[in-house]
Design a protein around this motif. Structure first.
Motif, PDB file in Angstrom:
ATOM      1  N   THR A 321       0.788  -1.197  -0.060  1.00 42.58           N
ATOM      2  CA  THR A 321       0.033   0.256   0.033  1.00 42.58           C
ATOM      3  C   THR A 321       0.836   1.298  -0.107  1.00 42.58           C
ATOM      4  OG1 THR A 321      -1.876  -1.021   1.228  1.00 42.58           O
ATOM      5  CG2 THR A 321      -1.658   1.218   1.468  1.00 42.58           C
ATOM      6  N   ARG A 322       1.826   1.131   0.725  1.00 36.04           N
ATOM      7  CA  ARG A 322       2.805   2.379   0.934  1.00 36.04           C
ATOM      8  C   ARG A 322       3.308   2.763  -0.747  1.00 36.04           C
ATOM      9  NH1 ARG A 322       5.009   0.892   5.367  1.00 36.04           N
ATOM     10  NH2 ARG A 322       6.778  -0.306   4.120  1.00 36.04           N
ATOM     11  N   SER A 323       3.865   1.432  -1.195  1.00 35.91           N
ATOM     12  CA  SER A 323       4.601   1.771  -2.540  1.00 35.91           C
ATOM     13  C   SER A 323       3.489   2.461  -3.340  1.00 35.91           C
ATOM     14  CB  SER A 323       4.874   0.181  -2.820  1.00 35.91           C
ATOM     15  OG  SER A 323       5.596   0.316  -4.291  1.00 35.91           O
ATOM     16  N   LEU A 324       2.303   2.156  -3.352  1.00 31.28           N
ATOM     17  CA  LEU A 324       1.107   2.570  -4.266  1.00 31.28           C
ATOM     18  C   LEU A 324       1.016   4.181  -3.987  1.00 31.28           C
ATOM     19  CD1 LEU A 324      -1.385  -0.077  -4.759  1.00 31.28           C
ATOM     20  CD2 LEU A 324       0.474   0.358  -6.249  1.00 31.28           C
ATOM     21  N   VAL A 325       0.937   4.540  -2.684  1.00 31.07           N
ATOM     22  CA  VAL A 325       0.681   5.801  -2.405  1.00 31.07           C
ATOM     23  C   VAL A 325       2.174   6.582  -2.798  1.00 31.07           C
ATOM     24  CG1 VAL A 325       0.799   7.353  -0.257  1.00 31.07           C
ATOM     25  CG2 VAL A 325      -0.576   5.403   0.038  1.00 31.07           C
ATOM     26  N   GLU A 326       3.229   6.062  -2.629  1.00 28.16           N
ATOM     27  CA  GLU A 326       4.494   6.872  -3.050  1.00 28.16           C
ATOM     28  C   GLU A 326       4.380   7.149  -4.464  1.00 28.16           C
ATOM     29  OE1 GLU A 326       7.755   4.387  -1.259  1.00 28.16           O
ATOM     30  OE2 GLU A 326       7.124   5.040   0.654  1.00 28.16           O
ATOM     31  N   ALA A 327       4.095   6.115  -5.290  1.00 27.31           N
ATOM     32  CA  ALA A 327       4.135   6.152  -6.549  1.00 27.31           C
ATOM     33  C   ALA A 327       3.007   7.317  -6.935  1.00 27.31           C
ATOM     34  CB  ALA A 327       3.409   4.908  -7.239  1.00 27.31           C
ATOM     35  N   ALA A 328       1.848   7.405  -6.437  1.00 24.92           N
ATOM     36  CA  ALA A 328       0.884   8.335  -6.959  1.00 24.92           C
ATOM     37  C   ALA A 328       1.650   9.681  -6.232  1.00 24.92           C
ATOM     38  CB  ALA A 328      -0.365   8.071  -6.149  1.00 24.92           C
ATOM     39  N   GLN A 329       2.070   9.929  -5.277  1.00 26.71           N
ATOM     40  CA  GLN A 329       2.705  11.232  -4.794  1.00 26.71           C
ATOM     41  C   GLN A 329       3.824  11.413  -5.564  1.00 26.71           C
ATOM     42  OE1 GLN A 329       3.098  10.324  -0.582  1.00 26.71           O
ATOM     43  NE2 GLN A 329       1.051  10.983  -0.162  1.00 26.71           N
ATOM     44  N   HIS A 330       4.568  10.520  -5.887  1.00 35.33           N
ATOM     45  CA  HIS A 330       5.863  10.995  -6.882  1.00 35.33           C
ATOM     46  C   HIS A 330       5.475  11.666  -8.066  1.00 35.33           C
ATOM     47  CE1 HIS A 330      10.059  10.797  -7.700  1.00 35.33           C
ATOM     48  NE2 HIS A 330       9.844   9.916  -8.603  1.00 35.33           N
ATOM     49  N   LEU A 331       4.504  10.873  -8.837  1.00 31.68           N
ATOM     50  CA  LEU A 331       3.901  11.378 -10.250  1.00 31.68           C
ATOM     51  C   LEU A 331       3.164  12.678  -9.945  1.00 31.68           C
ATOM     52  CD1 LEU A 331       4.860   8.537 -10.932  1.00 31.68           C
ATOM     53  CD2 LEU A 331       3.009   8.613 -12.830  1.00 31.68           C
ATOM     54  N   PHE A 332       2.164  12.652  -9.331  1.00 34.48           N
ATOM     55  CA  PHE A 332       1.060  13.825  -8.972  1.00 34.48           C
ATOM     56  C   PHE A 332       1.155  14.735  -7.758  1.00 34.48           C
ATOM     57  CE2 PHE A 332      -0.517  10.161 -11.315  1.00 34.48           C
ATOM     58  CZ  PHE A 332      -0.439  10.613 -12.718  1.00 34.48           C
ATOM     59  N   GLY A 333       2.197  14.533  -6.916  1.00 32.41           N
ATOM     60  CA  GLY A 333       2.106  15.314  -5.773  1.00 32.41           C
ATOM     61  C   GLY A 333       0.962  15.022  -4.825  1.00 32.41           C
ATOM     62  N   ASP A 334       0.233  16.080  -4.156  1.00 33.72           N
ATOM     63  CA  ASP A 334      -0.751  16.015  -3.460  1.00 33.72           C
ATOM     64  C   ASP A 334      -1.946  15.545  -4.368  1.00 33.72           C
ATOM     65  OD1 ASP A 334      -2.890  15.991  -1.191  1.00 33.72           O
ATOM     66  OD2 ASP A 334      -2.591  17.994  -1.021  1.00 33.72           O
ATOM     67  N   CYS A 335      -2.505  14.437  -4.710  1.00 33.71           N
ATOM     68  CA  CYS A 335      -3.768  14.401  -5.579  1.00 33.71           C
ATOM     69  C   CYS A 335      -4.666  13.769  -4.727  1.00 33.71           C
ATOM     70  CB  CYS A 335      -3.317  13.372  -6.566  1.00 33.71           C
ATOM     71  SG  CYS A 335      -2.379  12.023  -6.161  1.00 33.71           S
ATOM     72  N   GLY A 336      -4.644  13.519  -3.575  1.00 35.16           N
ATOM     73  CA  GLY A 336      -5.960  12.931  -2.769  1.00 35.16           C
ATOM     74  C   GLY A 336      -5.357  12.697  -1.287  1.00 35.16           C
ATOM     75  N   ASP A 337      -6.325  12.648  -0.505  1.00 35.72           N
ATOM     76  CA  ASP A 337      -6.120  12.441   0.884  1.00 35.72           C
ATOM     77  C   ASP A 337      -5.739  10.932   1.132  1.00 35.72           C
ATOM     78  OD1 ASP A 337      -5.841  12.289   3.713  1.00 35.72           O
ATOM     79  OD2 ASP A 337      -7.870  12.861   4.202  1.00 35.72           O
ATOM     80  N   MET A 338      -4.297  10.403   0.979  1.00 38.22           N
ATOM     81  CA  MET A 338      -3.998   9.242   1.104  1.00 38.22           C
ATOM     82  C   MET A 338      -3.967   8.584   2.374  1.00 38.22           C
ATOM     83  SD  MET A 338      -3.305   8.320  -1.962  1.00 38.22           S
ATOM     84  CE  MET A 338      -2.828   9.218  -3.364  1.00 38.22           C
ATOM     85  N   SER A 339      -4.380   9.431   3.532  1.00 38.26           N
ATOM     86  CA  SER A 339      -4.557   8.711   4.818  1.00 38.26           C
ATOM     87  C   SER A 339      -5.993   8.058   5.014  1.00 38.26           C
ATOM     88  CB  SER A 339      -4.571  10.122   5.815  1.00 38.26           C
ATOM     89  OG  SER A 339      -5.653  10.722   5.593  1.00 38.26           O
ATOM     90  N   ARG A 340      -6.783   8.399   3.883  1.00 36.87           N
ATOM     91  CA  ARG A 340      -8.256   7.733   3.803  1.00 36.87           C
ATOM     92  C   ARG A 340      -8.285   6.765   2.542  1.00 36.87           C
ATOM     93  NH1 ARG A 340     -12.663  12.444   5.829  1.00 36.87           N
ATOM     94  NH2 ARG A 340     -11.285  12.901   7.766  1.00 36.87           N
TER      95      ARG A 340
END
Length: 413
Positions: A321-340
């Motif tokens: 899950t952390r890997s997917l979160v990091e991938a999203a943030q790496h490409l798009f920055g703050d694109c959604g509330d990943m804590s939820r």
């Protein structure tokens, strides 16, 4: 048998052609690998996982825990048998042939799904915003351009795009521009919520008289005179004239109960779903290096990826899950509330070549048809596969597995 997208699409096609259909599933509609998949409809980008490039990646696949493609050897004969067949399929000629067959099936599937959308106006967060497949280095981008040339020769509308063009197509990639060596852009690609499609198909099927038996597992088949007469369940026997097995990776187990071998093995994938904000992409994006896909479905962003050959394990390690979160943030920055975010794991039914298995087994009962092995392209290929299942039932003398839609891996008892 099976209420995932492959089973429901087949049931819908058969019902539309006048068959009286009953669906049986151990859970419910879309409860398996269809539940929270990558959401991309990759009609033009169907290159199978079995590719010559895999050979150079083997050390990483076997020993790196951070690899998006993971092979974890187990004391499982089926895994080793599948793995050997997969490596045997990692040849240019096999990949080329598989790509051509998958493109033909995907084209049929697109026409059939779009017909459903037009005629039934189902609610599934459908979009047609195109797709960018990103490459981080010149070597992988060069390989992608060679595949592009093949697909263009087969009529696919795709083109290579520079980093600057990627940002023009999807502004959310502006902060990631320096990491893009190039991309393949397919303007006609689509996305939708596969789970919502499953629920809508179930609604339509029931409205037209389809019977459903959920929370009931198929435990075996009853054969008489060389044909299947009924399926055995805890609720009793269910009789029918013909039987379609769309149980995903569990299809192989049912086939084995009849002494039949299907080269289908679970390929585990993960996803997360998050409420999207204005910085989330609207174009479908695939990060080729991480093997992660991004799709906008309504007001949500679906992030999915990984491919693990680890058996029937559905656990969700925090690291994935952390890997997917990091991938999203790496490409798009703050694109959604990943804590939820909502994490998920599913078992894609994969064949060594990437080609699905559609039809009767040459050594099995003629009224037992298989519709499985779609791998990561289940949503993309479901409606085209449904057409082929229906065609086989219209022409009972040619129900055997056909080269146009099945894996060429030899069968054995």
């Amino acid at each position: 048998m099976g209420a995932g997208i492959a089973g429901l699409a087949a049931a819908w096609q058969l019902q539309c052609e006048g068959h009286d259909v009953t669906i049986i599933d151990r859970s419910g509609a879309g409860a398996g690998a269809s539940g929270a998949n990558g959401a991309q409809l990759s009609y033009a980008y169907v290159q199978p996982l079995a590719d010559p490039a895999i050979w150079a990646q083997l050390p990483k696949l076997l020993f790196s825990r951070s690899s998006p493609l993971t092979l974890r050897p187990r004391w499982d004969f089926d895994q080793w048998r599948w793995g050997a067949s997969f490596l045997a399929a990692c040849r240019a000629r096999v990949s080329h042939q598989s790509t051509m067959q998958l493109l033909a099936l995907a084209a049929d599937s697109r026409r059939s799904f779009e017909k459903l959308l037009t005629e039934q106006a189902i609610e599934c967060d459908f979009s047609a915003t195109g797709k960018l497949v990103l490459y981080q280095d010149e070597g992988s981008f060069a390989h992608a351009r060679r595949q592009l040339a093949l697909q263009q020769s087969l009529g696919v509308q795709q083109r290579a795009a520079s980093a600057a063009e990627c940002v023009e197509i999807e502004p959310a990639l502006a902060g990631y521009r320096r990491n893009i060596a190039g991309a393949i852009y397919t303007p006609g690609e689509c996305a939708a919520d596969c789970y919502k499609v499953c629920l809508e198909l179930l609604r339509l099927l029931r409205a037209r008289g389809c019977h459903t038996i959920f929370d009931t597992e198929v435990s075996g088949l009853v054969t008489r005179g060389g044909r299947v007469a009924a399926v055995s369940t805890a609720a009793g026997l269910l009789q029918a004239d013909a039987f379609v097995v769309a149980l995903g990776s569990a299809s192989a187990k049912l086939a084995r109960s009849q002494g039949l071998y299907l080269p289908v093995y679970p390929l585990k994938g993960y996803s997360l779903t998050v409420a999207a904000n204005d910085r989330a992409p609207r174009v479908n994006v695939t990060d080729a290096s991480r093997k992660v896909v991004f799709a906008r479905i309504g007001q949500r962003l679906r992030v999915a990826g990984m491919a693990e050959l680890v058996g029937d394990d559905l656990s969700i390690p925090a690291s994935r899950t952390r890997s997917l979160v990091e991938a999203a943030q790496h490409l798009f920055g703050d694109c959604g509330d990943m804590s939820r975010c909502e994490p998920w794991a599913g078992l894609r039914p994969a064949t060594p070549t990437g080609l699905p298995i559609i039809g009767a087994h040459p050594k099995g009962p003629p009224n037992l048809l298989f519709n499985t092995g779609h791998g990561a392209l289940g949503f993309t290929l479901a409606f085209g596969s449904a057409q082929r299942v229906a065609a086989l039932l219209r022409a009972p003398r040619s129900r055997a597995l056909t080269p146009a839609a099945v894996t060429p891996v030899p069968y054995s008892a």
